[in-house]
Motif scaffolding. Structure first.
Motif, mmCIF file in Angstrom:
data_model
loop_
_atom_site.group_PDB
_atom_site.id
_atom_site.type_symbol
_atom_site.label_atom_id
_atom_site.label_comp_id
_atom_site.label_asym_id
_atom_site.label_seq_id
_atom_site.Cartn_x
_atom_site.Cartn_y
_atom_site.Cartn_z
ATOM 1 N N SER A 65 -8.993 96.233 66.138
ATOM 2 C CA SER A 65 -8.902 97.540 65.318
ATOM 3 C C SER A 65 -7.529 98.117 65.738
ATOM 4 O O SER A 65 -6.840 98.918 65.201
ATOM 5 N N ILE A 66 -7.496 98.391 67.160
ATOM 6 C CA ILE A 66 -6.240 98.955 67.822
ATOM 7 C C ILE A 66 -4.895 98.203 67.387
ATOM 8 O O ILE A 66 -3.847 98.995 67.043
ATOM 9 N N LYS A 67 -5.112 96.835 67.358
ATOM 10 C CA LYS A 67 -3.925 96.214 66.729
ATOM 11 C C LYS A 67 -3.399 96.673 65.330
ATOM 12 O O LYS A 67 -2.175 96.898 64.935
ATOM 13 N N SER A 68 -4.508 96.617 64.411
ATOM 14 C CA SER A 68 -4.146 97.034 63.136
ATOM 15 C C SER A 68 -3.698 98.176 63.034
ATOM 16 O O SER A 68 -2.518 98.485 62.225
ATOM 17 N N SER A 98 -1.033 90.347 75.440
ATOM 18 C CA SER A 98 -2.232 90.014 76.054
ATOM 19 C C SER A 98 -3.085 91.419 75.684
ATOM 20 O O SER A 98 -2.908 92.111 75.203
ATOM 21 N N ASP A 99 -4.287 91.188 75.925
ATOM 22 C CA ASP A 99 -5.305 92.112 75.898
ATOM 23 C C ASP A 99 -4.982 93.543 76.757
ATOM 24 O O ASP A 99 -5.020 94.641 76.201
ATOM 25 N N GLU A 100 -4.256 93.466 78.214
ATOM 26 C CA GLU A 100 -3.901 94.471 78.659
ATOM 27 C C GLU A 100 -2.820 95.355 77.916
ATOM 28 O O GLU A 100 -2.770 96.459 77.973
ATOM 29 N N ASP A 101 -1.793 94.280 77.236
ATOM 30 C CA ASP A 101 -0.721 95.228 76.702
ATOM 31 C C ASP A 101 -1.334 95.945 75.483
ATOM 32 O O ASP A 101 -0.823 97.068 75.107
ATOM 33 N N VAL A 102 -2.598 95.323 74.609
ATOM 34 C CA VAL A 102 -2.965 96.062 73.473
ATOM 35 C C VAL A 102 -3.716 97.436 74.084
ATOM 36 O O VAL A 102 -3.633 98.482 73.348
ATOM 37 N N ILE A 103 -4.415 97.468 75.127
ATOM 38 C CA ILE A 103 -5.049 98.685 75.700
ATOM 39 C C ILE A 103 -4.000 99.541 75.966
ATOM 40 O O ILE A 103 -4.328 100.751 75.953
#
Length: 518
Positions: free
Chosen positions: A302-305, A322-327
């Motif tokens: 959802s964060i990516k979208s 990566s997941d860390e970058d998305v966070i």
């Protein structure tokens, strides 16, 4: 002026202590309604406050205390059991008492409150009022503006002490040197005592959140248990002021968006009662405050979208993250994944505001999350904002101060040890290869001209989002205690500089927050 005006200050201090006792003991009594000790404490506080109000001729406070005292007495006699609705009205009465104590001229609709006591189901919890009321200043026996003024004077004395010690060996007799040394010791001791006076237990702030969590969870139809552990840590009052709003926002988000409703939790095999843990851990000259919930966690997809929708990143960039970058995208202004705006949170004031405020005070925020399992937000702050440990660094022909709380380590290497990868400079740190940045280029300062005589490179290593970076400076001087002076950036100053200090030679040096440069 009231005839009792000379006693008012003492009344306010003692009355607010009773109000805090009422609030904390009522929270505990709701969880343990069979505790005779708790209900006795509630009765005593209400009774004592009633007597104090009568002495001061504060009739509305007296009437409220008399009314809630009667309720507590019925609890004591087992004539009545506390309910959520009765608790709501009692908390409302405590709020009214607090307002009347703090404002001698305020009046309230007393009959309305008495009607609520007769019919607790008719009362509606006002979350916004409750949340704001929790942010009032804690009780202190000395005015904070006086403490700030004294702290500022102690800071000026420290600066003079450092300058004097720098010149102690010039044209001074042994006796004069001894006097200067003793004077320096006394000023240092005074500074330590002053810092201690300004310390406030972090539990004092934590305790204010219990009531907020109770009210918000009740209004949302959720069952939430708040577990707190301040570990006996004390912080400078300026730090507590700095983290108050960020912590409030983090907790409200955990209740509103993190913890699921009982039926949803039951359907996925979780206990119907959600848990939020708030704890503080001291790590060197920093304090780490953790807010952990066992809720739904953050939805990274959802964060990516949302980030793509807001043109923050492209589809290609997201696929490489990566997941860390998305966070880390959560700290981007305007990025909110809340499906709807509520009275509790999701009003466009996102984690970017929290992160910016924390960063402005020399701290940083880290987020750990697992979908379906929960989220942990870690807020790291220096223990004090008034006098800090600093490292003096030379960049070009200017001196800057780097807070020790922001520094992981320092390196001095030969120039030929600098590595290159993809056109970027790197350096080896243990078994890692980390990027290095030239601070002079970032700040727009002409560096010292490189010659064969300065083949060594001085690097300050800092950490940001669990990654290490090196900042190249021209030279490093010594560590020393720094008296922080605020800078007014309202006229367009750089965000990298919010504070300054005065060095031993009388020159002003800007305090540089390394994480802002990266």
């Amino acid at each position: 002026m009231s005839e009792n005006s000379k006693y008012r200050e003492l009344f306010v201090q003692e009355a607010l202590e009773h109000v805090e006792n009422l609030s904390q003991n009522l929270l505990k009594y709701e969880e343990d309604p069979n505790s005779k000790e708790l209900v006795d404490n509630l009765f005593r506080s209400a009774h004592s406050l009633k007597g104090m109000a009568a002495t001061m001729d504060y009739n509305q406070i007296l009437e409220i205390c008399k009314s809630i005292e009667e309720i507590f007495d019925r609890f004591r006699q087992n004539e009545e059991k506390i309910t959520v609705e009765t608790g709501n009205v009692l908390f409302y009465g405590i709020d009214l008492i607090k307002q009347l104590v703090q404002d001698e001229k305020k009046t309230i609709d007393l009959q309305e409150f008495l009607n609520y006591l007769k019919d607790p189901n008719s009362f509606q919890v006002d979350i916004e009022l409750r949340s704001v009321s929790q942010k009032t200043s804690p009780i202190v026996r000395v005015r904070m503006d006086n403490l700030d003024a004294i702290m500022n004077l102690v800071g000026e004395m420290m600066i003079s002490k450092i300058r004097l010690e720098q010149n102690v060996h010039l044209h001074m007799s042994d006796e004069t040197r001894e006097i200067v040394t003793n004077l320096g010791s006394l000023i240092t001791e005074l500074q330590h005592k002053m810092m201690h006076i300004r310390l406030v237990p972090i539990d004092q702030m934590f305790n204010r959140f219990s009531r907020m969590i109770r009210d918000i969870s009740s209004s949302l139809g959720k069952e939430i248990k708040l577990e707190m552990n301040g570990s006996g840590i004390e912080l400078d009052r300026s730090v507590l002021d700095a983290i108050g709003d960020p912590l409030l926002h983090m907790l409200r988000n955990s209740v509103d968006h993190g913890i699921e409703t009982p039926d949803v939790r039951k359907a996925v095999g979780k206990p119907e009662v959600g848990t939020i843990r708030l704890r503080a851990i001291r790590k060197g000259n920093k304090v780490e405050i953790q807010v952990t919930d066992d809720g739904r966690g953050m939805d990274l997809e959802s964060i990516k979208s949302k980030a793509i929708e807001k043109n923050i990143v492209t589809q290609d960039q997201v696929e490489k993250m990566s997941d860390e970058d998305v966070i880390c995208l959560i700290g981007t202004p305007g990025l909110s994944t809340a499906k709807e705006v509520t009275e509790i949170s999701g009003r466009g004031v996102g984690m970017d505001v929290v992160m910016t405020q924390v960063r402005n005070f020399g701290g940083h925020v880290k987020i750990l999350t697992e979908k379906g399992m929960g989220t942990t937000i870690i807020l790291t702050m220096p223990l004090s904002l008034a006098i800090i440990g600093g490292l003096v660094a030379n960049i070009g022909d200017q001196k800057f101060i780097l807070p020790l709380s922001s520094i992981f380590t320092t390196l001095t290497i030969d120039r030929n040890e600098i590595l290159y990868a993809h056109g970027k400079e790197m350096v080896k740190l243990g078994d890692q290869i980390i990027p290095i940045l030239r601070t002079s280029a970032i700040l727009g300062i002409n560096p010292v001209i490189e010659t064969s005589e300065n083949d060594q490179v001085h690097i300050v290593v800092v950490e940001k989002n669990e990654k290490y970076y090196g900042l190249i400076v021209d030279s490093l001087e010594k560590e020393q205690e720094i008296v922080v002076k605020k800078i007014d950036n309202s006229f367009g100053g750089s965000d990298a500089f919010t504070d300054a200090s005065i060095l031993s030679d009388g020159r002003v040096a800007l305090i540089l927050e390394p994480s802002i440069l990266i």
